[in-house]
Design a protein around this motif. Structure first.
Motif, PDB file in Angstrom:
ATOM      1  N   MET A  31       0.804  -1.215   0.000  1.00 29.83           N
ATOM      2  CA  MET A  31       0.000   0.000   0.000  1.00 29.83           C
ATOM      3  C   MET A  31       0.842   1.272   0.000  1.00 29.83           C
ATOM      4  SD  MET A  31      -3.333  -0.806   2.409  1.00 29.83           S
ATOM      5  CE  MET A  31      -2.484  -1.510   3.830  1.00 29.83           C
ATOM      6  N   GLY A  32       2.160   1.128  -0.018  1.00 28.77           N
ATOM      7  CA  GLY A  32       3.030   2.294  -0.119  1.00 28.77           C
ATOM      8  C   GLY A  32       3.521   2.857   1.198  1.00 28.77           C
ATOM      9  N   TYR A  33       3.292   2.161   2.294  1.00 28.47           N
ATOM     10  CA  TYR A  33       3.784   2.628   3.592  1.00 28.47           C
ATOM     11  C   TYR A  33       5.281   2.335   3.722  1.00 28.47           C
ATOM     12  CZ  TYR A  33      -0.964   3.391   5.385  1.00 28.47           C
ATOM     13  OH  TYR A  33      -2.244   3.857   5.589  1.00 28.47           O
ATOM     14  N   THR A  34       5.963   3.196   4.455  1.00 32.21           N
ATOM     15  CA  THR A  34       7.379   3.001   4.763  1.00 32.21           C
ATOM     16  C   THR A  34       7.555   2.077   5.957  1.00 32.21           C
ATOM     17  OG1 THR A  34       7.779   5.264   4.011  1.00 32.21           O
ATOM     18  CG2 THR A  34       9.549   4.211   5.230  1.00 32.21           C
ATOM     19  N   GLY A  35       6.574   2.072   6.848  1.00 33.83           N
ATOM     20  CA  GLY A  35       6.662   1.238   8.037  1.00 33.83           C
ATOM     21  C   GLY A  35       5.425   1.378   8.900  1.00 33.83           C
ATOM     22  N   PHE A  36       5.424   0.657  10.017  1.00 35.71           N
ATOM     23  CA  PHE A  36       4.332   0.793  10.984  1.00 35.71           C
ATOM     24  C   PHE A  36       4.813   0.526  12.401  1.00 35.71           C
ATOM     25  CE2 PHE A  36       2.914  -3.636   9.303  1.00 35.71           C
ATOM     26  CZ  PHE A  36       3.551  -4.352  10.307  1.00 35.71           C
ATOM     27  N   ILE A  37       3.980   0.950  13.341  1.00 35.83           N
ATOM     28  CA  ILE A  37       4.176   0.655  14.749  1.00 35.83           C
ATOM     29  C   ILE A  37       3.197  -0.453  15.107  1.00 35.83           C
ATOM     30  CG2 ILE A  37       4.219   1.557  17.095  1.00 35.83           C
ATOM     31  CD1 ILE A  37       4.363   4.388  15.857  1.00 35.83           C
ATOM     32  N   VAL A  38       3.704  -1.568  15.604  1.00 35.78           N
ATOM     33  CA  VAL A  38       2.833  -2.644  16.065  1.00 35.78           C
ATOM     34  C   VAL A  38       2.265  -2.233  17.426  1.00 35.78           C
ATOM     35  CG1 VAL A  38       2.672  -5.071  16.717  1.00 35.78           C
ATOM     36  CG2 VAL A  38       4.208  -4.377  14.868  1.00 35.78           C
ATOM     37  N   THR A  39       0.952  -2.131  17.516  1.00 37.85           N
ATOM     38  CA  THR A  39       0.302  -1.712  18.769  1.00 37.85           C
ATOM     39  C   THR A  39      -0.696  -2.774  19.199  1.00 37.85           C
ATOM     40  OG1 THR A  39      -1.320  -0.423  17.522  1.00 37.85           O
ATOM     41  CG2 THR A  39       0.615   0.761  18.354  1.00 37.85           C
ATOM     42  N   ASP A  40      -0.213  -3.993  19.399  1.00 36.01           N
ATOM     43  CA  ASP A  40      -1.101  -5.059  19.844  1.00 36.01           C
ATOM     44  C   ASP A  40      -1.693  -4.732  21.205  1.00 36.01           C
ATOM     45  OD1 ASP A  40      -1.205  -7.036  17.806  1.00 36.01           O
ATOM     46  OD2 ASP A  40       0.877  -7.558  18.219  1.00 36.01           O
ATOM     47  N   HIS A  41      -2.875  -5.302  21.443  1.00 37.91           N
ATOM     48  CA  HIS A  41      -3.532  -5.090  22.729  1.00 37.91           C
ATOM     49  C   HIS A  41      -2.679  -5.659  23.856  1.00 37.91           C
ATOM     50  CE1 HIS A  41      -7.313  -3.483  21.310  1.00 37.91           C
ATOM     51  NE2 HIS A  41      -7.385  -4.433  20.399  1.00 37.91           N
ATOM     52  N   PHE A  42      -2.559  -4.867  24.928  1.00 37.70           N
ATOM     53  CA  PHE A  42      -1.825  -5.332  26.097  1.00 37.70           C
ATOM     54  C   PHE A  42      -2.710  -6.285  26.904  1.00 37.70           C
ATOM     55  CE2 PHE A  42       0.865  -4.600  29.959  1.00 37.70           C
ATOM     56  CZ  PHE A  42       2.029  -5.073  29.387  1.00 37.70           C
ATOM     57  N   PHE A  43      -2.170  -6.793  27.994  1.00 34.84           N
ATOM     58  CA  PHE A  43      -2.851  -7.860  28.738  1.00 34.84           C
ATOM     59  C   PHE A  43      -4.170  -7.421  29.351  1.00 34.84           C
ATOM     60  CE2 PHE A  43       1.831  -8.783  29.615  1.00 34.84           C
ATOM     61  CZ  PHE A  43       1.980  -9.465  28.431  1.00 34.84           C
ATOM     62  N   ASN A  44      -4.371  -6.106  29.484  1.00 39.19           N
ATOM     63  CA  ASN A  44      -5.631  -5.602  30.048  1.00 39.19           C
ATOM     64  C   ASN A  44      -6.634  -5.230  28.955  1.00 39.19           C
ATOM     65  OD1 ASN A  44      -4.192  -3.397  29.129  1.00 39.19           O
ATOM     66  ND2 ASN A  44      -3.858  -2.523  31.167  1.00 39.19           N
ATOM     67  N   GLY A  45      -6.318  -5.598  27.726  1.00 36.09           N
ATOM     68  CA  GLY A  45      -7.230  -5.347  26.604  1.00 36.09           C
ATOM     69  C   GLY A  45      -7.619  -6.639  25.925  1.00 36.09           C
ATOM     70  N   ASN A  46      -7.930  -6.566  24.640  1.00 34.21           N
ATOM     71  CA  ASN A  46      -8.405  -7.733  23.895  1.00 34.21           C
ATOM     72  C   ASN A  46      -7.220  -8.590  23.454  1.00 34.21           C
ATOM     73  OD1 ASN A  46     -10.146  -9.501  22.695  1.00 34.21           O
ATOM     74  ND2 ASN A  46     -10.646  -8.180  20.964  1.00 34.21           N
ATOM     75  N   THR A  47      -6.522  -9.123  24.429  1.00 33.74           N
ATOM     76  CA  THR A  47      -5.301  -9.865  24.185  1.00 33.74           C
ATOM     77  C   THR A  47      -5.589 -11.325  23.855  1.00 33.74           C
ATOM     78  OG1 THR A  47      -3.173 -10.527  25.144  1.00 33.74           O
ATOM     79  CG2 THR A  47      -5.049 -10.398  26.647  1.00 33.74           C
ATOM     80  N   GLY A  48      -4.687 -11.925  23.088  1.00 33.65           N
ATOM     81  CA  GLY A  48      -4.752 -13.355  22.836  1.00 33.65           C
ATOM     82  C   GLY A  48      -3.894 -14.142  23.797  1.00 33.65           C
ATOM     83  N   CYS A  49      -3.272 -13.454  24.743  1.00 26.01           N
ATOM     84  CA  CYS A  49      -2.360 -14.105  25.686  1.00 26.01           C
ATOM     85  C   CYS A  49      -3.132 -14.805  26.807  1.00 26.01           C
ATOM     86  CB  CYS A  49      -1.421 -13.067  26.295  1.00 26.01           C
ATOM     87  SG  CYS A  49      -0.220 -13.756  27.439  1.00 26.01           S
ATOM     88  N   PRO A  50      -2.812 -16.062  27.097  1.00 25.92           N
ATOM     89  CA  PRO A  50      -3.433 -16.727  28.245  1.00 25.92           C
ATOM     90  C   PRO A  50      -3.129 -15.974  29.542  1.00 25.92           C
ATOM     91  CG  PRO A  50      -2.312 -18.323  26.838  1.00 25.92           C
ATOM     92  CD  PRO A  50      -1.901 -16.964  26.352  1.00 25.92           C
ATOM     93  N   HIS A  51      -4.137 -15.763  30.347  1.00 24.94           N
ATOM     94  CA  HIS A  51      -3.961 -14.933  31.548  1.00 24.94           C
ATOM     95  C   HIS A  51      -3.221 -15.659  32.675  1.00 24.94           C
ATOM     96  CE1 HIS A  51      -6.257 -11.467  30.186  1.00 24.94           C
ATOM     97  NE2 HIS A  51      -7.157 -12.299  29.698  1.00 24.94           N
ATOM     98  N   ASN A  52      -3.120 -16.971  32.596  1.00 26.51           N
ATOM     99  CA  ASN A  52      -2.526 -17.716  33.705  1.00 26.51           C
ATOM    100  C   ASN A  52      -1.021 -17.928  33.562  1.00 26.51           C
ATOM    101  OD1 ASN A  52      -2.707 -19.434  31.553  1.00 26.51           O
ATOM    102  ND2 ASN A  52      -3.456 -21.207  32.706  1.00 26.51           N
TER     103      ASN A  52
END
Length: 223
Positions: A31-52
């Protein structure tokens, strides 16, 4: 001009993501972008990380999206920088300029309120912008910006928000003289509308992007 995405999610680190880090890099490169910042959800948001998981293993999991994107970007001359989206009662904050070591060294970071989080982020030289501050969703307890002294900037254009919400964000930023930024809030390789910021020079690191935003040396990408 050099075009950067400031708000982007990858799967599986963000549970709501629909594409792998590698797929997102290839899509944004096309799409012509030079780059991006990865802003994945942290553990207190919509994370895919197991909480345990223990804290170190949580951080290891969280960083997989960033590292995979960075490795793919290196093969395509595409810049990838680390950030995250921190959530407090549904309100979310884009956090830039901090390192993996910051995450490893601050267990239970996800338990802080906005005052404590803002203080800690700034103490370590980070930058904090409230994302989509007027989002009207059932999970957002207070769909308004926090006190302006607690943040460094405002996401004044978010491609997933309606024009009224974005206009309100811009008005708030202007009223309080806060730097503004634009982001897609991308979750897939084919967003309907895209955002982002043009920089006059290519960013060597995340600090270059932060300083350009803070010094108002950016141009919004037209949707």
């Amino acid at each position: 001009m050099f075009l950067y995405e400031t708000h982007l999610h990858t799967y599986p680190v963000s549970a709501c993501g629909n594409a792998s880090p590698e797929e997102m890099v290839r899509a944004y490169k096309s799409m012509g972008y030079t780059g991006f910042i990865v802003t994945d959800h942290f553990f207190n948001g919509n994370t895919g990380c197991p909480h345990n998981l223990p804290w170190e293993e949580k951080v290891n999991f969280f960083l997989t999206g960033y590292y995979a994107a960075k490795n793919e970007g290196a093969t395509l001359d595409f810049d990838v920088f680390l950030g995250w989206e921190y959530a407090i009662q549904g309100s979310e904050f884009l956090t830039y300029g901090l390192t993996p070591d910051f995450l490893y060294n601050n267990p239970n970071l996800d338990k802080l309120d906005i005052k404590a989080y803002s203080k800690l982020v700034r103490k370590h030289g980070g930058y904090l912008a409230q994302a989509h501050p007027y989002r009207n969703a059932f999970w957002v307890k207070n769909p308004h910006p926090v006190a302006p002294h607690l943040i460094d900037g405002i996401e004044a254009f978010n491609a997933s928000q309606d024009a009224k919400a974005n206009a309100s964000a811009l008005e708030f930023a202007n009223r309080h003289n806060l730097p503004i930024q634009s982001g897609t809030d991308a979750h897939s390789t084919k967003p309907r509308i895209t955002g982002g910021i043009h920089l006059p020079c290519r960013a060597a690191n995340i600090r270059d992007i932060v300083e350009a935003i803070k010094n108002k040396k950016i141009i919004f990408k037209k949707p």
